[in-house]
Scaffold this motif. Sequence first.
Motif, mmCIF file in Angstrom:
data_model
loop_
_atom_site.group_PDB
_atom_site.id
_atom_site.type_symbol
_atom_site.label_atom_id
_atom_site.label_comp_id
_atom_site.label_asym_id
_atom_site.label_seq_id
_atom_site.Cartn_x
_atom_site.Cartn_y
_atom_site.Cartn_z
ATOM 1 N N ALA A 169 0.864 -1.199 0.000
ATOM 2 C CA ALA A 169 0.000 0.000 0.000
ATOM 3 C C ALA A 169 0.892 1.239 0.000
ATOM 4 N N PHE A 186 2.982 4.343 -2.429
ATOM 5 C CA PHE A 186 2.448 5.383 -3.308
ATOM 6 C C PHE A 186 1.868 4.804 -4.604
ATOM 7 N N SER A 205 -5.369 1.364 -6.684
ATOM 8 C CA SER A 205 -6.736 1.706 -7.091
ATOM 9 C C SER A 205 -6.851 1.739 -8.604
HETATM 10 N N1 LIG Z 1 -6.529 6.708 -0.071
HETATM 11 C C1 LIG Z 1 -7.514 6.002 -0.622
HETATM 12 O O1 LIG Z 1 -8.696 6.380 -0.588
HETATM 13 C C2 LIG Z 1 -7.223 4.698 -1.291
HETATM 14 C C3 LIG Z 1 -8.237 3.734 -1.420
HETATM 15 C C4 LIG Z 1 -7.948 2.501 -1.982
HETATM 16 C C5 LIG Z 1 -6.672 2.232 -2.455
HETATM 17 N N2 LIG Z 1 -5.700 3.204 -2.344
HETATM 18 C C6 LIG Z 1 -4.345 2.860 -2.830
HETATM 19 O O2 LIG Z 1 -3.552 2.510 -1.710
HETATM 20 C C7 LIG Z 1 -2.196 2.869 -1.940
HETATM 21 C C8 LIG Z 1 -1.726 3.778 -0.809
HETATM 22 O O3 LIG Z 1 -2.543 4.922 -0.774
HETATM 23 P P1 LIG Z 1 -2.623 5.859 0.523
HETATM 24 O O4 LIG Z 1 -3.769 6.768 0.298
HETATM 25 O O5 LIG Z 1 -2.564 5.019 1.759
HETATM 26 O O6 LIG Z 1 -1.254 6.680 0.372
HETATM 27 P P2 LIG Z 1 -0.403 7.402 1.513
HETATM 28 O O7 LIG Z 1 0.443 8.403 0.796
HETATM 29 O O8 LIG Z 1 -1.263 7.827 2.644
HETATM 30 O O9 LIG Z 1 0.539 6.228 2.069
HETATM 31 C C9 LIG Z 1 1.587 5.641 1.326
HETATM 32 C C10 LIG Z 1 2.676 5.291 2.333
HETATM 33 O O10 LIG Z 1 3.607 4.419 1.689
HETATM 34 C C11 LIG Z 1 4.882 4.721 2.213
HETATM 35 N N3 LIG Z 1 5.881 4.215 1.272
HETATM 36 C C12 LIG Z 1 6.159 4.686 0.034
HETATM 37 N N4 LIG Z 1 7.142 3.946 -0.533
HETATM 38 C C13 LIG Z 1 7.486 3.007 0.362
HETATM 39 C C14 LIG Z 1 8.434 1.956 0.377
HETATM 40 N N5 LIG Z 1 9.264 1.741 -0.652
HETATM 41 N N6 LIG Z 1 8.512 1.169 1.469
HETATM 42 C C15 LIG Z 1 7.683 1.371 2.520
HETATM 43 N N7 LIG Z 1 6.766 2.366 2.566
HETATM 44 C C16 LIG Z 1 6.665 3.155 1.502
HETATM 45 C C17 LIG Z 1 4.889 6.235 2.368
HETATM 46 O O11 LIG Z 1 5.873 6.680 3.278
HETATM 47 C C18 LIG Z 1 3.461 6.505 2.844
HETATM 48 O O12 LIG Z 1 3.371 6.558 4.254
HETATM 49 C C19 LIG Z 1 -2.153 3.526 -3.320
HETATM 50 O O13 LIG Z 1 -1.805 2.556 -4.268
HETATM 51 C C20 LIG Z 1 -3.594 3.974 -3.515
HETATM 52 O O14 LIG Z 1 -3.973 4.057 -4.870
HETATM 53 C C21 LIG Z 1 -5.936 4.402 -1.759
#
Ligand SMILES: NC(=O)c1ccc[n+]([C@@H]2O[C@H](COP(=O)([O-])OP(=O)(O)OC[C@H]3O[C@@H](n4cnc5c(N)ncnc54)[C@H](O)[C@@H]3O)[C@@H](O)[C@H]2O)c1
Length: 286
Positions: A91, A93, A121
């Motif tokens: 989960a 970026f 997503s």
């Molecule tokens: N926010 C939403 O509504 C939502 C809903 C469903 C799916 N998603 C998907 O979930 C994923 C995450 O989204 P989010 O909203 O939680 O983003 P976010 O930016 O809140 O969190 C992403 C986290 O990943 C960490 N990260 C990045 N690279 C990393 C690595 N190499 N190793 C470990 N940690 C790492 C970052 O430090 C950050 O804390 C995305 O693919 C997004 O499309 C998001």
Amino acid sequence: MAREIRKVGVVGLGTMGAGIAQVCVQGGVEVVGCEVSAELGERAAERIGHFLTRAVEKGRMEQADRDAAMGRVRLTTELGDLAGCDLVIEAAFEDLDVKRELFAELDRLVGDDAILATNTSALSVTEIAAATERPERVVGMHFFNPAPLMALVEIVRTELTADEVFDAAYAFAERVGKTPIRCHDTPGFVVNRVLIPLLNDCVRVLDEARVTPEDLDKGMKHGAGWPMGPCELVDLVGIDIHIHASEALYAALREPRMAPPPRLVRMAQAGLLGRKTGSGFYTYDE
Ligand SMILES: NC(=O)c1ccc[n+]([C@@H]2O[C@H](COP(=O)([O-])OP(=O)(O)OC[C@H]3O[C@@H](n4cnc5c(N)ncnc54)[C@H](O)[C@@H]3O)[C@@H](O)[C@H]2O)c1
């Protein structure tokens, strides 16, 4: 026989990853959460702890169960610490290169029969899986935000996903109390494929019918039985996030309804992103 999933790695403990980790530990599963810094990991653990403490205060959970759940969370900044996991849910970026790099590394680190899942997503699960030597053991597990509260998980298979892996991911989602559905890897999967163009139609109707956001929301709640109005929903999701998802769907499928409505783009340019900035279609106090 599918290997039993006892230990789950969660990569990225942001909005979604922290919620997914919480769902797993509440479901009795050990979690190793990996973040880029110890501070970000600890912040996520605090958010989980806070959420569970509120559940205890509201009488929805016993203190001992809260403590046991928190005891199942382990934090790390080393991907190598996920080596013993039966399932890893990524989960990080929403960036194809970031995810492909992570999957290539995870592929080298975890056991041969471990399952790799992405919470993307809008990216192609197939392209992410292609960064590994085990595309048959890669699935999408698309949780919804906030993961601890939203029941649905879309279990997404590619052309190469093995049936046993697909079934194991589905069974795992059920085991931790979620309501999974099965689908194939296509843009927007199921819910976003339907919901995003529909929300865009709602925004366009604001101008076409010269209806206010308040009245449109009333219309959809009381006339269509929606639990929340479309303007409230876009504000909650974040106008930038909704635009990003619309652009991804439009780029993939080229249906005009999927393109972000100009009104939303102007709002985003003006910094009106919804609840998180205190104003969008509505204004918010907190
Ligand atoms: N926010 C939403 O509504 C939502 C809903 C469903 C799916 N998603 C998907 O979930 C994923 C995450 O989204 P989010 O909203 O939680 O983003 P976010 O930016 O809140 O969190 C992403 C986290 O990943 C960490 N990260 C990045 N690279 C990393 C690595 N190499 N190793 C470990 N940690 C790492 C970052 O430090 C950050 O804390 C995305 O693919 C997004 O499309 C998001």
